[in-house]
Design an enzyme around this catalytic site. Structure first.
Site, PDB file in Angstrom:
ATOM      1  CE  LYS A 198      45.249  42.920  46.633  1.00 29.86           C
ATOM      2  NZ  LYS A 198      46.032  41.851  47.320  1.00 29.86           N
ATOM      3  NE  ARG A 208      41.506  41.977  53.047  1.00 32.97           N
ATOM      4  CZ  ARG A 208      41.345  43.297  52.996  1.00 32.97           C
ATOM      5  NH1 ARG A 208      40.479  43.895  53.809  1.00 32.97           N
ATOM      6  NH2 ARG A 208      42.042  44.020  52.130  1.00 32.97           N
ATOM      7  CE  LYS A 221      45.482  43.372  53.739  1.00 28.91           C
ATOM      8  NZ  LYS A 221      45.640  42.079  53.039  1.00 28.91           N
ATOM      9  CE  LYS A 252      42.239  40.644  44.660  1.00 25.41           C
ATOM     10  NZ  LYS A 252      43.151  39.793  45.446  1.00 25.41           N
ATOM     11  CB  SER A 278      35.818  37.085  47.681  1.00 24.40           C
ATOM     12  OG  SER A 278      36.287  38.254  48.348  1.00 24.40           O
ATOM     13  CE1 TYR A 317      37.933  32.623  44.750  1.00 22.79           C
ATOM     14  CE2 TYR A 317      36.881  34.722  44.241  1.00 22.79           C
ATOM     15  CZ  TYR A 317      37.905  34.010  44.832  1.00 22.79           C
ATOM     16  OH  TYR A 317      38.906  34.668  45.501  1.00 22.79           O
TER      17      TYR A 317
END
Length: 331
Positions: A198, A208, A221, A252, A278, A317
């Site tokens: 990731k 988020r 992060k 990811k 997303s 999605y």
């Protein structure tokens, strides 16, 4: 190989039947995992502004989504919670509450659609007052304390009936600790699909927003997610997680990291997945809404890219829309 005109590669592209006959790979509804967002309330469908077509659902409407997935032939749904800010703390206790949104949604789906696989997310950001995937103290994301919390979260999700746990936190040693705890709790059949590679990516922004973590996040992060320029490190993380007991691994984001997918599948030959995140979804939707691309064709082409790169499946999605097109014989 004989030279032209004896060799004419276009012969095999002449019509749909020939193209289908020699196609090297296939995109199937079996390859799709549908990520859904759950929030508190009843009969709630709440649009996510940065993800056109995606909504947050109350638990009762999540059950409807699960039933829709089953009707479309989608075999797995993945739950992400939108947690009330009042429940977010520095210690993240809501993460392992048996009655939190994720666990309630899991039990509801299990009761209504028992044959549908339920996947859950293991990370502390939906429950963290500071928006991070781990516990934060004095600006530092603490690894070992975070792993203890993540293990409690994993057991609670398995207790609720999750089939697949998806640790997306990127803390060190969390897979081994979770596997040991699951075995001790009698959950030896619970699968782990580790987000092993990731990356610290700019493509996560709309997600988020969807889980309500954007406003809470302090800093970035980068101390636990991978550097986008590192491929060999991704392979080391995959090897580590497999050694610790992961059943499946994930890369990811998806499309910007298809080279990583290819490397992982070629080296490890294990079930390999990617998350069409997303930001990838939102870009295709936005370009289609502006008339710059054919959204339907771009969607399907993007999913084909995952299969071609070596993915056994993809979290997207687009899953319901793609499943419908596949059922209608889309080419």
């Amino acid at each position: 190989m004989r030279e032209f005109p004896g060799t004419r590669p276009r012969r095999l592209r002449r019509n749909a039947a020939l193209r289908a006959l020699v196609r090297e790979d296939r995109l199937s509804v079996d390859d799709l995992i549908w990520p859904v967002f759950v929030r508190d309330g009843e009969n709630v469908l709440e649009e996510v502004p940065s993800m056109p077509g995606v909504v947050r659902r109350s638990v009762d409407r999540i059950v409807e989504a699960a039933e829709q997935a089953a009707e479309l032939g989608i075999r797995c749904i993945c739950i992400f919670p939108y947690t009330d800010n009042a429940l977010k703390t520095d210690a993240c206790e809501e993460a392992w509450n048996p009655e939190n949104l994720s666990n309630r949604a899991t039990r509801a789906i299990r009761a209504a659609v028992p044959d549908l696989l339920v996947m859950t997310d293991i990370a502390l950001d939906p429950y963290n007052a500071q928006g991070h995937d781990g516990i934060v103290r004095d600006g530092i994301i603490l690894n070992d304390e975070s792993v203890e919390a993540l293990v409690r979260m994993a057991v609670a999700q398995a207790d609720a009936g999750a089939d697949i746990l998806g640790p997306s936190d990127m803390m060190d040693n969390r897979i081994g600790a979770m596997r040991d705890a699951l075995e001790a709790a009698g959950h030896s059949d619970t699968c782990i699909m580790s987000y092993s590679a990731k990356y610290a990516s700019a493509f996560y922004g709309p997600f988020r927003d969807a889980v309500g973590a954007s406003g809470a996040l302090k800093g970035d992060k980068k101390t636990y997610q991978l550097d986008p320029l590192n491929a060999e490190e991704a392979e080391r993380m995959i090897a580590r997680d497999l050694a610790e007991g992961a059943d499946m691994v994930m890369v990811k984001p998806g499309m910007p990291y298809l080279d990583i997918v290819r490397r992982v599948k070629a080296r490890f030959r294990v079930p390999t997945f990617a998350y069409q995140v997303s930001g990838e979804y939102a870009m295709i939707r936005a370009a289609a809404a502006n008339g710059w691309i054919d959204g339907e064709k771009a969607m399907m082409e993007s999913l084909m890219a995952f299969r071609r790169a070596g993915c056994d499946g993809v979290l997207t999605y687009f899953a319901p829309e793609a499943a419908g097109l596949i059922a209608r014989g889309w080419e």
